[in-house]
Design an enzyme around this catalytic site. Structure first.
Site, PDB file in Angstrom:
ATOM      1  N   GLU A   1      -3.326  -0.314  -3.633  1.00 61.52           N
ATOM      2  CA  GLU A   1      -2.178  -0.905  -4.320  1.00 61.52           C
ATOM      3  C   GLU A   1      -2.727  -1.730  -5.473  1.00 61.52           C
ATOM      4  O   GLU A   1      -3.277  -2.813  -5.272  1.00 61.52           O
ATOM      5  CB  GLU A   1      -1.364  -1.772  -3.360  1.00 61.52           C
ATOM      6  CG  GLU A   1      -0.806  -1.015  -2.159  1.00 61.52           C
ATOM      7  CD  GLU A   1       0.144   0.100  -2.533  1.00 61.52           C
ATOM      8  OE1 GLU A   1       0.633   0.108  -3.692  1.00 61.52           O
ATOM      9  OE2 GLU A   1       0.400   0.973  -1.697  1.00 61.52           O
TER      10      GLU A   1
ATOM     11  N   CYS B   1       2.047  -8.416  -9.341  1.00 62.75           N
ATOM     12  CA  CYS B   1       1.603  -7.068  -9.715  1.00 62.75           C
ATOM     13  C   CYS B   1       2.736  -6.221 -10.274  1.00 62.75           C
ATOM     14  O   CYS B   1       2.485  -5.297 -11.049  1.00 62.75           O
ATOM     15  CB  CYS B   1       0.945  -6.377  -8.530  1.00 62.75           C
ATOM     16  SG  CYS B   1       2.014  -6.217  -7.086  1.00 62.75           S
TER      17      CYS B   1
END
Length: 467
Positions: free
Chosen positions: A212, A246
């Protein structure tokens, strides 16, 4: 410490192999115990995150970390029985009346390497999915948030025996040794630079990996969308956690005819939400001095190359209390447009036609998230068909992340693999295919076995001719 890591791993590996997989009732009980501990220890966790950041609003940690984490536990416990149920699948017509099904079995020992920007959520959310799938788990919280890592370790040790869930603290050398363990699956959240090292270490053990990562997640606004609404939603998502998210919008693409209206609205939003950000208790600090120095370098590079900066709440952009900046006249040769920003700098670009905007997006690496603001369904479908990203929110930012029935993950340079909800359960499970052969089919299959007789050859030719 490497020897201790190997001992911890071996203890979990041995414990997993000693008995049958955990039942649905046992898994739900483990998740419930984790949820109770989180509620009981929430003040300690909030305080730990605040200590690591120097300042992180308690409401922000509760809203963006603890609430989604507890909601994920609730969702998993509610749906786990259905997820675990063997799934019947159709049998190839040639093998009827045989039966086939898919069994979801735990992988074994799962490793999770968390990230510092949301150190509770990004460490414990994968744990929820791994426990739901029946695995044993080793956690490595980020060394950049040591107080939170210690708080997570204390919480986990109250709930689980170390042979079921263990927390490993330590610096980059420990993280490297952790990634080199022969896990049955390894999930890493962080930067692409470290992800390459993780992949390299995992390759020696043929460990499957979920990455990720991030990237430059764009927000594209159509001229028909109200600029006030777009500015509020984009700026709120961007400057939560001082941009250290993010899936935060990295930059904005605006129709050039509406740029001035958006800028005015964005300034008003920032003055409303974070007035005097450097001294505002509702505005987070950067994680450390190195992050502040890097962001200042990005800003100085852009200004030297012709960008213009707007400081709606003040020009304090040198310390960890880095105030929001709107950056105009950006070009692709600036570092701020080549690197993931991961901070409170928002570049604003303009386009003449929607086709120009799509061409600009197509020239960029696939990001973790994409945001499009438009209420025309046909245009939305067209934009979705002509862009690629890990996930999408239409007419807002970030909230696809909170949907338990949507997979969360990147694509290409923004990551590989997805989790959350049922997708997380399956990510940490082995889908085992099972065929129950019928007696009748087993008998008739004799015509396809050597020695090959004329009937068998004719049947093979018939099978080849089928459409």
């Amino acid at each position: 410490m490497t020897f201790e890591l190997e001992q911890r791993f071996q203890a979990q590996h041995t414990a997993f192999g000693q008995g049958a997989a955990a039942s649905c009732q046992q898994r739900r009980a483990a998740l419930a115990a984790l949820g109770r501990a989180l509620r009981a220890q929430q003040d300690a966790l909030v305080a730990a995150v605040n200590a690591d950041f120097g300042r992180r609003p308690a409401a922000e940690t509760q809203l963006l970390e603890l609430v989604p984490l507890l909601d994920a536990i609730r969702h998993a416990r509610k749906h786990l029985h259905r997820w675990m149920r063997p799934r019947r699948v159709a049998v190839n017509g040639l093998f009827r009346p045989g039966r086939a099904r898919v069994l979801y079995q735990p992988l074994g020992v799962v490793g999770i390497i968390g990230a510092w920007n949301y150190p509770i959520l990004l460490t414990l959310s994968p744990l929820v999915d791994a426990l739901a799938a029946g695995n044993h788990v080793m956690l490595k919280p980020s060394e950049l948030a040591p107080a939170t890592a210690a708080a997570i370790r204390a919480l986990i040790e109250q709930v689980f025996p170390p042979e079921q869930v263990a927390v490993i603290e330590g610096g980059a050398d420990i993280a490297a040794a952790f990634g080199a363990l022969p896990f049955d699956h390894l999930l890493f959240t962080g930067s692409a630079r470290i992800a390459r090292q993780v992949l390299h270490a995992a390759a020696d053990n043929l460990t499957p990996v979920t990455l990720e990562l991030g990237g430059k997640s764009p927000a594209l606004v159509h001229a028909s969308f109200p600029m006030q609404e777009a500015a509020d939603r984009i700026c709120t998502a961007k400057f939560w956690n001082a941009g250290q998210t993010c899936v935060a919008p990295d930059h904005v693409l605006l129709p050039e005819t509406h740029a001035a209206e958006f800028l005015e609205a964005a300034g008003a939003v920032l003055r409303l939400r974070w007035p005097q950000a450097a001294d505002n208790d509702d505005y987070a600090h950067l994680i450390n001095d190195a992050a502040a120095i890097r962001l200042r370098e990005l800003l100085d590079d852009a200004l030297a190359l012709g960008a213009r900066a707007l400081y709606p709440v003040g020009e304090d952009c040198r310390g960890r209390a880095f105030a929001p900046v709107l950056l105009l006249d950006c070009t692709v040769d600036m570092r701020v447009m080549r690197e993931e920003i991961f901070g409170p700098i928002l570049p604003i670009l303009t386009y003449r036609t929607p086709e120009d905007a799509l061409a600009l997006l197509a020239a960029q690496p696939h990001p973790l998230a994409f945001y499009y603001f438009d209420r025309d369904r046909a245009r939305v479908d067209r934009v979705l068909a002509n862009t690629a990203s890990g996930g999408v929110t239409i007419n807002d930012c970030m909230f696809h992340l909170a949907q338990h029935n949507l997979p969360f993950g990147g694509v290409g340079p923004s990551g590989m693999g997805a989790y959350h909800g049922e997708d997380g359960f399956r990510r940490f499970s082995h889908a085992r295919g099972v065929l129950l052969q019928s007696r009748w089919v087993a008998w008739t299959m004799g015509v396809f076995k050597p020695p090959y007789r004329p009937l068998g050859r004719r049947l093979v030719q018939w099978l080849l001719s089928r459409r």
